[in-house]
Design a protein around this motif. Structure first.
Motif, PDB file in Angstrom:
ATOM      1  N   GLY A  68      39.051  29.197 -25.172  1.00  0.00           N
ATOM      2  CA  GLY A  68      37.894  28.428 -25.615  1.00  0.00           C
ATOM      3  C   GLY A  68      38.206  27.563 -26.827  1.00  0.00           C
ATOM      4  O   GLY A  68      37.321  26.923 -27.386  1.00  0.00           O
ATOM      5  N   ARG A  69      39.456  27.522 -27.223  1.00  0.00           N
ATOM      6  CA  ARG A  69      39.893  26.752 -28.395  1.00  0.00           C
ATOM      7  C   ARG A  69      40.067  25.273 -28.034  1.00  0.00           C
ATOM      8  O   ARG A  69      40.790  24.940 -27.090  1.00  0.00           O
ATOM      9  CB  ARG A  69      41.208  27.311 -28.926  1.00  0.00           C
ATOM     10  N   ALA A  70      39.411  24.404 -28.797  1.00  0.00           N
ATOM     11  CA  ALA A  70      39.604  22.961 -28.632  1.00  0.00           C
ATOM     12  C   ALA A  70      40.832  22.592 -29.452  1.00  0.00           C
ATOM     13  O   ALA A  70      40.776  22.569 -30.688  1.00  0.00           O
ATOM     14  CB  ALA A  70      38.373  22.212 -29.108  1.00  0.00           C
ATOM     15  N   GLU A  71      41.931  22.331 -28.766  1.00  0.00           N
ATOM     16  CA  GLU A  71      43.235  22.198 -29.414  1.00  0.00           C
ATOM     17  C   GLU A  71      43.290  21.121 -30.497  1.00  0.00           C
ATOM     18  O   GLU A  71      43.455  21.410 -31.675  1.00  0.00           O
ATOM     19  CB  GLU A  71      44.308  21.930 -28.355  1.00  0.00           C
ATOM     20  N   LEU A  72      43.159  19.842 -30.105  1.00  0.00           N
ATOM     21  CA  LEU A  72      43.285  18.763 -31.092  1.00  0.00           C
ATOM     22  C   LEU A  72      42.162  18.816 -32.124  1.00  0.00           C
ATOM     23  O   LEU A  72      42.373  18.497 -33.293  1.00  0.00           O
ATOM     24  CB  LEU A  72      43.285  17.400 -30.389  1.00  0.00           C
ATOM     25  N   LYS A  73      40.990  19.202 -31.695  1.00  0.00           N
ATOM     26  CA  LYS A  73      39.865  19.302 -32.626  1.00  0.00           C
ATOM     27  C   LYS A  73      40.180  20.297 -33.740  1.00  0.00           C
ATOM     28  O   LYS A  73      39.883  20.048 -34.921  1.00  0.00           O
ATOM     29  CB  LYS A  73      38.610  19.734 -31.865  1.00  0.00           C
ATOM     30  N   SER A  74      40.783  21.419 -33.387  1.00  0.00           N
ATOM     31  CA  SER A  74      41.134  22.447 -34.366  1.00  0.00           C
ATOM     32  C   SER A  74      42.149  21.908 -35.376  1.00  0.00           C
ATOM     33  O   SER A  74      42.047  22.166 -36.582  1.00  0.00           O
ATOM     34  CB  SER A  74      41.707  23.683 -33.665  1.00  0.00           C
ATOM     35  N   TYR A  75      43.131  21.155 -34.886  1.00  0.00           N
ATOM     36  CA  TYR A  75      44.155  20.593 -35.773  1.00  0.00           C
ATOM     37  C   TYR A  75      43.583  19.494 -36.666  1.00  0.00           C
ATOM     38  O   TYR A  75      43.867  19.451 -37.868  1.00  0.00           O
ATOM     39  CB  TYR A  75      45.323  20.040 -34.954  1.00  0.00           C
ATOM     40  N   VAL A  76      42.809  18.587 -36.090  1.00  0.00           N
ATOM     41  CA  VAL A  76      42.228  17.482 -36.861  1.00  0.00           C
ATOM     42  C   VAL A  76      41.357  18.022 -37.993  1.00  0.00           C
ATOM     43  O   VAL A  76      41.352  17.485 -39.109  1.00  0.00           O
ATOM     44  CB  VAL A  76      41.416  16.547 -35.943  1.00  0.00           C
ATOM     45  N   ASN A  77      40.638  19.090 -37.724  1.00  0.00           N
ATOM     46  CA  ASN A  77      39.776  19.705 -38.739  1.00  0.00           C
ATOM     47  C   ASN A  77      40.564  20.130 -39.979  1.00  0.00           C
ATOM     48  O   ASN A  77      40.077  20.038 -41.108  1.00  0.00           O
ATOM     49  CB  ASN A  77      39.063  20.911 -38.131  1.00  0.00           C
ATOM     50  N   ILE A  78      41.799  20.590 -39.782  1.00  0.00           N
ATOM     51  CA  ILE A  78      42.652  21.020 -40.894  1.00  0.00           C
ATOM     52  C   ILE A  78      43.424  19.844 -41.485  1.00  0.00           C
ATOM     53  O   ILE A  78      43.525  19.692 -42.706  1.00  0.00           O
ATOM     54  CB  ILE A  78      43.636  22.120 -40.434  1.00  0.00           C
ATOM     55  N   TRP A  79      43.976  18.995 -40.630  1.00  0.00           N
ATOM     56  CA  TRP A  79      44.788  17.879 -41.117  1.00  0.00           C
ATOM     57  C   TRP A  79      44.003  16.951 -42.038  1.00  0.00           C
ATOM     58  O   TRP A  79      44.525  16.523 -43.070  1.00  0.00           O
ATOM     59  CB  TRP A  79      45.338  17.093 -39.934  1.00  0.00           C
ATOM     60  N   LEU A  80      42.778  16.625 -41.670  1.00  0.00           N
ATOM     61  CA  LEU A  80      41.973  15.729 -42.503  1.00  0.00           C
ATOM     62  C   LEU A  80      41.698  16.340 -43.879  1.00  0.00           C
ATOM     63  O   LEU A  80      41.665  15.636 -44.887  1.00  0.00           O
ATOM     64  CB  LEU A  80      40.655  15.399 -41.805  1.00  0.00           C
ATOM     65  N   ARG A  81      41.538  17.648 -43.933  1.00  0.00           N
ATOM     66  CA  ARG A  81      41.295  18.328 -45.210  1.00  0.00           C
ATOM     67  C   ARG A  81      42.529  18.270 -46.114  1.00  0.00           C
ATOM     68  O   ARG A  81      42.423  18.350 -47.334  1.00  0.00           O
ATOM     69  CB  ARG A  81      40.920  19.797 -44.972  1.00  0.00           C
ATOM     70  N   GLN A  82      43.708  18.174 -45.502  1.00  0.00           N
ATOM     71  CA  GLN A  82      44.959  18.177 -46.262  1.00  0.00           C
ATOM     72  C   GLN A  82      45.359  16.783 -46.751  1.00  0.00           C
ATOM     73  O   GLN A  82      46.331  16.658 -47.490  1.00  0.00           O
ATOM     74  CB  GLN A  82      46.084  18.762 -45.388  1.00  0.00           C
ATOM     75  N   MET A  83      44.632  15.768 -46.354  1.00  0.00           N
ATOM     76  CA  MET A  83      44.973  14.398 -46.767  1.00  0.00           C
ATOM     77  C   MET A  83      44.185  14.023 -48.019  1.00  0.00           C
ATOM     78  O   MET A  83      42.946  13.999 -47.993  1.00  0.00           O
ATOM     79  CB  MET A  83      44.659  13.413 -45.640  1.00  0.00           C
ATOM     80  N   PRO A  84      44.867  13.709 -49.101  1.00  0.00           N
ATOM     81  CA  PRO A  84      44.178  13.348 -50.345  1.00  0.00           C
ATOM     82  C   PRO A  84      43.355  12.064 -50.232  1.00  0.00           C
ATOM     83  O   PRO A  84      42.461  11.825 -51.049  1.00  0.00           O
ATOM     84  CB  PRO A  84      45.319  13.198 -51.355  1.00  0.00           C
ATOM     85  N   GLU A  85      43.646  11.255 -49.215  1.00  0.00           N
ATOM     86  CA  GLU A  85      42.894  10.010 -49.016  1.00  0.00           C
ATOM     87  C   GLU A  85      41.502  10.263 -48.442  1.00  0.00           C
ATOM     88  O   GLU A  85      40.627   9.402 -48.522  1.00  0.00           O
ATOM     89  CB  GLU A  85      43.650   9.066 -48.063  1.00  0.00           C
ATOM     90  N   VAL A  86      41.307  11.438 -47.845  1.00  0.00           N
ATOM     91  CA  VAL A  86      40.030  11.770 -47.190  1.00  0.00           C
ATOM     92  C   VAL A  86      39.138  12.540 -48.160  1.00  0.00           C
ATOM     93  O   VAL A  86      39.536  13.578 -48.691  1.00  0.00           O
ATOM     94  CB  VAL A  86      40.275  12.612 -45.921  1.00  0.00           C
ATOM     95  N   ILE A  87      37.930  12.034 -48.375  1.00  0.00           N
ATOM     96  CA  ILE A  87      37.004  12.722 -49.289  1.00  0.00           C
ATOM     97  C   ILE A  87      35.849  13.385 -48.538  1.00  0.00           C
ATOM     98  O   ILE A  87      35.119  14.207 -49.114  1.00  0.00           O
ATOM     99  CB  ILE A  87      36.445  11.755 -50.363  1.00  0.00           C
ATOM    100  N   ALA A  88      35.705  13.070 -47.251  1.00  0.00           N
ATOM    101  CA  ALA A  88      34.659  13.721 -46.454  1.00  0.00           C
ATOM    102  C   ALA A  88      34.817  13.373 -44.979  1.00  0.00           C
ATOM    103  O   ALA A  88      35.394  12.333 -44.636  1.00  0.00           O
ATOM    104  CB  ALA A  88      33.274  13.293 -46.940  1.00  0.00           C
ATOM    105  N   PHE A  89      34.323  14.255 -44.119  1.00  0.00           N
ATOM    106  CA  PHE A  89      34.220  13.942 -42.692  1.00  0.00           C
ATOM    107  C   PHE A  89      33.128  14.817 -42.082  1.00  0.00           C
ATOM    108  O   PHE A  89      32.780  15.882 -42.615  1.00  0.00           O
ATOM    109  CB  PHE A  89      35.553  14.097 -41.956  1.00  0.00           C
TER     110      PHE A  89
END
Length: 214
Positions: free
Chosen positions: A169-190
Motif C-alpha cells: 500500500g506504499r506510494a513509492e515516489l510519493k513517499s520519497y518526494v515527501n522526504i526529499w523536499l524536506r531535505q532541500m534548503p531551497e524549499v520552505i513549504a509544500f
C-alpha cells in the motif's frame, strides 16, 4: 665475476704466449702451472649450488572478489551522490496514495502557508515524475528545484503520482518526494494540491525568495 690470480708469477712475454696459445675448453688438458688456479677455483666454489633456471617465477595474482568490488564501487558512488544533493535513500516513511503531504519551516507565516494549501499562490513551473524510477526521480527533482530557485520562482508544482507497491500500500515516489523536499534548503513549504491540480498525487512547493528574507 671474481678474477683468479696466478700463484706463480711469469714474465709478461711468457704469460701472453701461454694465454694466447689457444682458447680454453672444459675438456682441454691444462698445463701444470694452471692446475693451482683451478684448484683454487673449485675450492672457492664448494657449497655453491648452481641455479637450475634463469627464469623469474612470479606469483599468480589472486582473482578479485567481484561481488566485493561491485559493492565497494556502489557504496562509493552512493556516498558521492549523497554529498552532491544530500537527499536520503534510506529510512523513508511509507505514504499511502490518499495521504495528504504537508510541511513548512517554523518561521513561515501561517497566512502564507494557508494560501499555499488553498492553491492561491500561482505556481510558475511544474515537474511530472510519472513513470520514473527512484534514482531518476531523485535526480530530476533535485535539478528541477535548483533550476527554479535560480530563476527566482516562488511557487512550483511537483506531480509524484499515487503508484503504490503491491501488497504494502506504499506510494513509492510519493513517499520519497515527501522526504526529499524536506531535505532541500531551497524549499520552505509544500502541501498536497487541490483536486483540480492533481489532489494527493501532487504537491504545491514554496521556494525561498529574497523578498521572504532567505
Amino acid at each position: 665475476m671474481r678474477q683468479i690470480k696466478h700463484l706463480v708469477s711469469l714474465p709478461d712475454h711468457e704469460y701472453r704466449a701461454k694465454t694466447m696459445s689457444k682458447t680454453f675448453q672444459p675438456d682441454d688438458h691444462l698445463p701444470d702451472d694452471d692446475l693451482n688456479d683451478m684448484d683454487l677455483f673449485h675450492s672457492a666454489m664448494k657449497g655453491v649450488k648452481p641455479i637450475k633456471s634463469d627464469k623469474v617465477l612470479l606469483k599468480t595474482p589472486k582473482k578479485k572478489d567481484i561481488n566485493t568490488e561491485t559493492k565497494r564501487a556502489a557504496a562509493t558512488a552512493a556516498e558521492e551522490k549523497f554529498i552532491i544533493d544530500n537527499l536520503s535513500e534510506g529510512n523513508i516513511p511509507d505514504q499511502k496514495p490518499s495521504d495528504i503531504l504537508s510541511f513548512k519551516v517554523p518561521d513561515l507565516p501561517i497566512r502564507t502557508f494557508q494560501e499555499l494549501k488553498k492553491g492561491e499562490i500561482s505556481w510558475q513551473e511544474g515537474l511530472d515524475l510519472h513513470g520514473q524510477n527512484t534514482e531518476e526521480a531523485r535526480s530530476e527533482l533535485y535539478a528541477f528545484i535548483q533550476d527554479c530557485r535560480a530563476r527566482r520562482f516562488r511557487s512550483v508544482i511537483v506531480v509524484h503520482g499515487k503508484s503504490w507497491t503491491e501488497g504494502s500500500g506504499r506510494a513509492e515516489l510519493k513517499s520519497y518526494v515527501n522526504i526529499w523536499l524536506r531535505q532541500m534548503p531551497e524549499v520552505i513549504a509544500f502541501h498536497s494540491c487541490r483536486p483540480a491540480d492533481g489532489g494527493t498525487g501532487a504537491v504545491y512547493v514554496l521556494l525561498k525568495t529574497k523578498e521572504w528574507g532567505a
